[in-house]
Design a protein around this motif. Structure first.
Motif, PDB file in Angstrom:
ATOM      1  N   ASN A 140      -2.835 -12.049   4.361  1.00 39.03           N
ATOM      2  CA  ASN A 140      -3.554 -12.273   3.109  1.00 39.03           C
ATOM      3  C   ASN A 140      -2.512 -12.103   2.004  1.00 39.03           C
ATOM      4  O   ASN A 140      -2.122 -10.984   1.695  1.00 39.03           O
ATOM      5  CB  ASN A 140      -4.697 -11.272   2.964  1.00 39.03           C
ATOM      6  N   LEU A 141      -2.047 -13.215   1.437  1.00 36.87           N
ATOM      7  CA  LEU A 141      -0.936 -13.174   0.486  1.00 36.87           C
ATOM      8  C   LEU A 141      -1.370 -12.944  -0.952  1.00 36.87           C
ATOM      9  O   LEU A 141      -0.587 -12.463  -1.767  1.00 36.87           O
ATOM     10  CB  LEU A 141      -0.126 -14.470   0.574  1.00 36.87           C
ATOM     11  N   ALA A 142      -2.579 -13.353  -1.282  1.00 38.01           N
ATOM     12  CA  ALA A 142      -3.061 -13.177  -2.658  1.00 38.01           C
ATOM     13  C   ALA A 142      -4.585 -13.143  -2.631  1.00 38.01           C
ATOM     14  O   ALA A 142      -5.212 -13.935  -1.931  1.00 38.01           O
ATOM     15  CB  ALA A 142      -2.569 -14.306  -3.550  1.00 38.01           C
ATOM     16  N   ASP A 143      -5.155 -12.236  -3.394  1.00 39.71           N
ATOM     17  CA  ASP A 143      -6.607 -12.122  -3.460  1.00 39.71           C
ATOM     18  C   ASP A 143      -6.936 -11.425  -4.771  1.00 39.71           C
ATOM     19  O   ASP A 143      -6.631 -10.251  -4.947  1.00 39.71           O
ATOM     20  CB  ASP A 143      -7.134 -11.322  -2.272  1.00 39.71           C
ATOM     21  N   GLY A 144      -7.519 -12.167  -5.695  1.00 36.74           N
ATOM     22  CA  GLY A 144      -7.865 -11.564  -6.975  1.00 36.74           C
ATOM     23  C   GLY A 144      -8.033 -12.611  -8.055  1.00 36.74           C
ATOM     24  O   GLY A 144      -8.027 -13.813  -7.785  1.00 36.74           O
TER      25      GLY A 144
END
Length: 106
Positions: free
Chosen positions: A62-66
């Protein structure tokens, strides 16, 4: 859990224009060993997710979440603990989902 570098960097400068569409760029380099850079741009503040999947569809990172502001971003994916093979990276925003393929060669 696999190790990855999820540092995010907004590369949009003052001279750049706002992106018109959500873009997911080809990773570089591709094929890669063991790291590659994945870039994307968003035209408006959005909730985004950038994930990496193996050929069987299992999430491996999961490289980016937001919530991200308008701009172009680059993340580094470190696959040093993964086996060689084809992987897919997927960028999801509120109304878009874009996937691309990459090849890890060890």
């Amino acid at each position: 859990q696999f190790v990855y570098n999820n540092s995010q960097q907004n590369t949009t400068g003052a001279k750049n224009q706002t992106p018109l569409d959500v873009q997911l760029y080809e990773n570089y380099p591709n094929p890669f060993n063991p790291t590659t850079k994945i870039s994307f741009s968003i035209p408006q503040k959005s909730q985004i997710k950038l994930k990496v999947y193996d050929i069987l569809g299992r999430e491996v990172a999961n490289l980016a979440d937001g919530v991200y502001e308008v701009g172009k971003y680059e993340v580094t994916f470190d696959a040093s603990k993964l086996p060689s093979g084809v992987y897919f990276y997927n960028l999801t925003t509120g109304s878009n989902s874009i996937s691309k393929k990459m090849l890890l060669v060890k």
